[in-house]
Design an enzyme around this catalytic site. Sequence first.
Site, PDB file in Angstrom:
ATOM      1  N   ILE A  23       0.847  -1.198   0.000  1.00  0.00           N
ATOM      2  CA  ILE A  23       0.000   0.000   0.000  1.00  0.00           C
ATOM      3  C   ILE A  23       0.878   1.242   0.000  1.00  0.00           C
ATOM      4  O   ILE A  23       1.805   1.349   0.815  1.00  0.00           O
ATOM      5  CB  ILE A  23      -0.921  -0.009   1.239  1.00  0.00           C
ATOM      6  N   ASP A  91       6.858   2.605  -0.979  1.00  0.00           N
ATOM      7  CA  ASP A  91       6.639   1.573   0.028  1.00  0.00           C
ATOM      8  C   ASP A  91       6.524   2.172   1.420  1.00  0.00           C
ATOM      9  O   ASP A  91       5.676   1.774   2.220  1.00  0.00           O
ATOM     10  CB  ASP A  91       7.863   0.635  -0.008  1.00  0.00           C
ATOM     11  N   TRP A 152      10.533  -1.504   9.117  1.00  0.00           N
ATOM     12  CA  TRP A 152      10.084  -0.800   7.912  1.00  0.00           C
ATOM     13  C   TRP A 152      10.585   0.641   7.817  1.00  0.00           C
ATOM     14  O   TRP A 152      10.295   1.320   6.843  1.00  0.00           O
ATOM     15  CB  TRP A 152       8.543  -0.793   7.855  1.00  0.00           C
ATOM     16  N   LYS A 176      14.693 -11.412   6.344  1.00  0.00           N
ATOM     17  CA  LYS A 176      13.233 -11.255   6.366  1.00  0.00           C
ATOM     18  C   LYS A 176      12.902  -9.780   6.557  1.00  0.00           C
ATOM     19  O   LYS A 176      13.009  -9.241   7.644  1.00  0.00           O
ATOM     20  CB  LYS A 176      12.638 -12.075   7.516  1.00  0.00           C
ATOM     21  N   SER A 230      10.771  -3.877  17.398  1.00  0.00           N
ATOM     22  CA  SER A 230      10.155  -3.488  18.673  1.00  0.00           C
ATOM     23  C   SER A 230      10.648  -4.363  19.830  1.00  0.00           C
ATOM     24  O   SER A 230      11.081  -5.508  19.629  1.00  0.00           O
ATOM     25  CB  SER A 230       8.639  -3.617  18.544  1.00  0.00           C
ATOM     26  N   GLU A 251      18.448  -4.602  18.154  1.00  0.00           N
ATOM     27  CA  GLU A 251      18.406  -3.134  18.114  1.00  0.00           C
ATOM     28  C   GLU A 251      16.941  -2.775  18.320  1.00  0.00           C
ATOM     29  O   GLU A 251      16.127  -2.966  17.419  1.00  0.00           O
ATOM     30  CB  GLU A 251      18.850  -2.626  16.740  1.00  0.00           C
ATOM     31  N   CYS A 285      14.408   4.954  15.482  1.00  0.00           N
ATOM     32  CA  CYS A 285      14.586   4.396  16.828  1.00  0.00           C
ATOM     33  C   CYS A 285      15.380   5.347  17.718  1.00  0.00           C
ATOM     34  O   CYS A 285      15.154   5.402  18.917  1.00  0.00           O
ATOM     35  CB  CYS A 285      15.285   3.063  16.733  1.00  0.00           C
ATOM     36  N   GLU A 384       7.791   5.070  23.693  1.00  0.00           N
ATOM     37  CA  GLU A 384       8.182   5.466  22.345  1.00  0.00           C
ATOM     38  C   GLU A 384       6.927   5.696  21.492  1.00  0.00           C
ATOM     39  O   GLU A 384       6.036   4.847  21.462  1.00  0.00           O
ATOM     40  CB  GLU A 384       9.016   4.337  21.744  1.00  0.00           C
TER      41      GLU A 384
HETATM   42  P1  NAD Z   1       8.239  -5.099  14.803  1.00  0.00           P
HETATM   43  O1  NAD Z   1       9.065  -5.562  15.930  1.00  0.00           O
HETATM   44  O2  NAD Z   1       6.798  -5.375  14.832  1.00  0.00           O
HETATM   45  O3  NAD Z   1       8.754  -5.722  13.437  1.00  0.00           O
HETATM   46  C1  NAD Z   1      10.108  -5.776  13.095  1.00  0.00           C
HETATM   47  C2  NAD Z   1      10.341  -7.011  12.273  1.00  0.00           C
HETATM   48  O4  NAD Z   1      10.069  -8.139  13.081  1.00  0.00           O
HETATM   49  C3  NAD Z   1       9.446  -7.144  11.037  1.00  0.00           C
HETATM   50  O5  NAD Z   1      10.193  -7.678   9.980  1.00  0.00           O
HETATM   51  C4  NAD Z   1       8.399  -8.121  11.493  1.00  0.00           C
HETATM   52  O6  NAD Z   1       7.827  -8.842  10.438  1.00  0.00           O
HETATM   53  C5  NAD Z   1       9.212  -9.025  12.382  1.00  0.00           C
HETATM   54  N1  NAD Z   1       8.426  -9.806  13.352  1.00  0.00           N
HETATM   55  C6  NAD Z   1       7.259  -9.469  13.958  1.00  0.00           C
HETATM   56  N2  NAD Z   1       6.847 -10.478  14.755  1.00  0.00           N
HETATM   57  C7  NAD Z   1       7.784 -11.455  14.670  1.00  0.00           C
HETATM   58  C8  NAD Z   1       7.929 -12.739  15.268  1.00  0.00           C
HETATM   59  N3  NAD Z   1       7.032 -13.228  16.124  1.00  0.00           N
HETATM   60  N4  NAD Z   1       9.011 -13.465  14.951  1.00  0.00           N
HETATM   61  C9  NAD Z   1       9.942 -12.998  14.108  1.00  0.00           C
HETATM   62  N5  NAD Z   1       9.845 -11.805  13.496  1.00  0.00           N
HETATM   63  C10 NAD Z   1       8.786 -11.035  13.779  1.00  0.00           C
HETATM   64  O7  NAD Z   1       8.590  -3.579  14.675  1.00  0.00           O
HETATM   65  P2  NAD Z   1       8.208  -2.570  13.500  1.00  0.00           P
HETATM   66  O8  NAD Z   1       6.787  -2.226  13.706  1.00  0.00           O
HETATM   67  O9  NAD Z   1       8.613  -3.135  12.182  1.00  0.00           O
HETATM   68  O10 NAD Z   1       9.207  -1.351  13.780  1.00  0.00           O
HETATM   69  C11 NAD Z   1       8.958  -0.393  14.744  1.00  0.00           C
HETATM   70  C12 NAD Z   1       9.740  -0.657  16.011  1.00  0.00           C
HETATM   71  O11 NAD Z   1      11.085  -1.005  15.715  1.00  0.00           O
HETATM   72  C13 NAD Z   1       9.807   0.526  16.898  1.00  0.00           C
HETATM   73  O12 NAD Z   1       9.398   0.156  18.178  1.00  0.00           O
HETATM   74  C14 NAD Z   1      11.273   0.959  16.910  1.00  0.00           C
HETATM   75  O13 NAD Z   1      11.686   1.412  18.125  1.00  0.00           O
HETATM   76  C15 NAD Z   1      11.998  -0.242  16.523  1.00  0.00           C
HETATM   77  N6  NAD Z   1      13.183   0.096  15.702  1.00  0.00           N
HETATM   78  C16 NAD Z   1      14.409   0.076  16.269  1.00  0.00           C
HETATM   79  C17 NAD Z   1      15.539   0.406  15.545  1.00  0.00           C
HETATM   80  C18 NAD Z   1      16.917   0.359  16.147  1.00  0.00           C
HETATM   81  O14 NAD Z   1      17.914   0.550  15.451  1.00  0.00           O
HETATM   82  N7  NAD Z   1      17.065   0.102  17.409  1.00  0.00           N
HETATM   83  C19 NAD Z   1      15.411   0.737  14.203  1.00  0.00           C
HETATM   84  C20 NAD Z   1      14.144   0.749  13.644  1.00  0.00           C
HETATM   85  C21 NAD Z   1      13.041   0.416  14.412  1.00  0.00           C
END
Ligand code: NAD
Length: 490
Positions: A23, A91, A152, A176, A230, A251, A285, A384
């Site tokens: 989307i 994206d 993302w 992934k 997260s 991270e 982040c 956050e």
């Molecule tokens: P998310 O944790 O939901 O997703 C991150 C990745 O994990 C995605 O690829 C997702 O598909 C995957 N994922 C989700 N559930 C999973 C599971 N059960 N097993 C394995 N993989 C799984 O986070 P988001 O919504 O993509 O990103 C936002 C969050 O990421 C924010 O909270 C932010 O703080 C954090 N973030 C941190 C940094 C850093 O460098 N520390 C950078 C970017 C984002």
Amino acid sequence: MQTELFINGAWVAPAEGNTLPVIDPATEEVFHQIPAATAPDADAAVAAARAAFDQGPWPRMTGKERAVYLRAMAQGIRDRLPELARLEVRDNGKPLPEAEWDLGDAAGCFDYYADLAEELDGEVEEIALADGRFTAKALREPLGVAVAIVPWNYPLLMASWKVAPALAAGCTMVLKPAETTSLTALELGRIAEAAGLPAGVLNILSGKGSVVGQRLIEHPQVDKVAFTGSGPVGSRIMAAGAKDIKRISLELGGKSPFVVFADSDIEKAVEWIMFGIFWNQGQVCSATSRVLVERPLYEPLLARLIEEAQKITIGNGLTPGTLLGPLVNQGQYEDVLRHIARAVEQGATVATGGKRPAGLEKGFYLEPTILTDVALDSDAWVEEIFGPVVCIRPFDTEAEAISLSNDSRFGLAAAVMSADDARCERVARAFRAGIVWINCSQPTFTEAPWGGYKQSGIGRELGRWGLDNYLETKQITRLVSNDPWGWYIK
Ligand code: NAD
């Protein structure tokens, strides 16, 4: 745009035939379907990575040989940069110049780790032993099959921070990407193919985290999981990895402070505060989302900040001049709006922003938002938000600023600004955070370590620390004395 998964050097349809819609966050229109991998695809990708590691040439090559592939991948990204940047915008929503910057950094990351791969070749450390009957040396070897799970907010860049050092080290990998932003990560498969990377060295699976991601983190043939995302998912990864003692690097999130002393140049302070929270729509982040301003500067700075925040051009990331695009997807948009509503319920004042900008009826747009009167125990100060929302409050003493800064379960980043260099250095050292900026916020360099204290993560990416994530250390000890050992046989 790809419609298949990249497994064992080939493009294959997902085993169960599932897809996920892509989307455009600026228009809310579905413009593509990506393949959605499930457990059988995860198993096939891990098997390919395992075979490439256990029997293939990759980990047995010299670093110099691997560097050739890494440089070709860097060049592959550069050659397609304008096209990849536009894909990233469609994206993720970010303004085009930001996407171009990210992709330039992604290419630079492959070049940087190509250099480090070459340096690995001669890296054998002779160890001085107290016992002269033995000699010992230490060497570093690739640790095996690594899984990279990325978010993302910087789709190809976050992938590169993991793929480049893993390949440089001699590991094989399953990547992934996040389900909302997989387009450029899938293109990385084409780039790897064009670079001639041996089959199975890099496998790319788009799909749901809860399905394919979960299978990957539980997979017994995986040696290492490198994750950005997260806290709750980070926690699941640790728990899953505990079963078979996987190497884990995480991270996670942050709630980073920016301390501005009254002797700061007000214009520079406003510029860097904005860069610290509005860049990438605040979906960073390390965003400095808690701003602490020394009281004499607080009112004039707040007034200038509001004035400048209101001038930011909001729009489609592909429209020239846009400085703030839409948030990445509906879920994130609604989450951020909920955070703002809750902040107000808990007593905060919306000094500016907090709503959809006039004239942008479609797309996940939000005005740059400044919250004042934010209570220290309120969610807006503690949690956050991951959007263009900054909390700002005054402070009176250096000690108070440090204590407020460190009063967080996170410890990813922190920033300080002052005309007094000694004070900046003192405060920088007092912060309990892995990344500290003086007189700025957010500039990030491939050469410097990146990662958090406390609940912001485990381990460091980038620089030589990023390579260590994918290496094991081996000692080789040799008996050089001809004298009998004399323990059992006298
Ligand atoms: P998310 O944790 O939901 O997703 C991150 C990745 O994990 C995605 O690829 C997702 O598909 C995957 N994922 C989700 N559930 C999973 C599971 N059960 N097993 C394995 N993989 C799984 O986070 P988001 O919504 O993509 O990103 C936002 C969050 O990421 C924010 O909270 C932010 O703080 C954090 N973030 C941190 C940094 C850093 O460098 N520390 C950078 C970017 C984002």
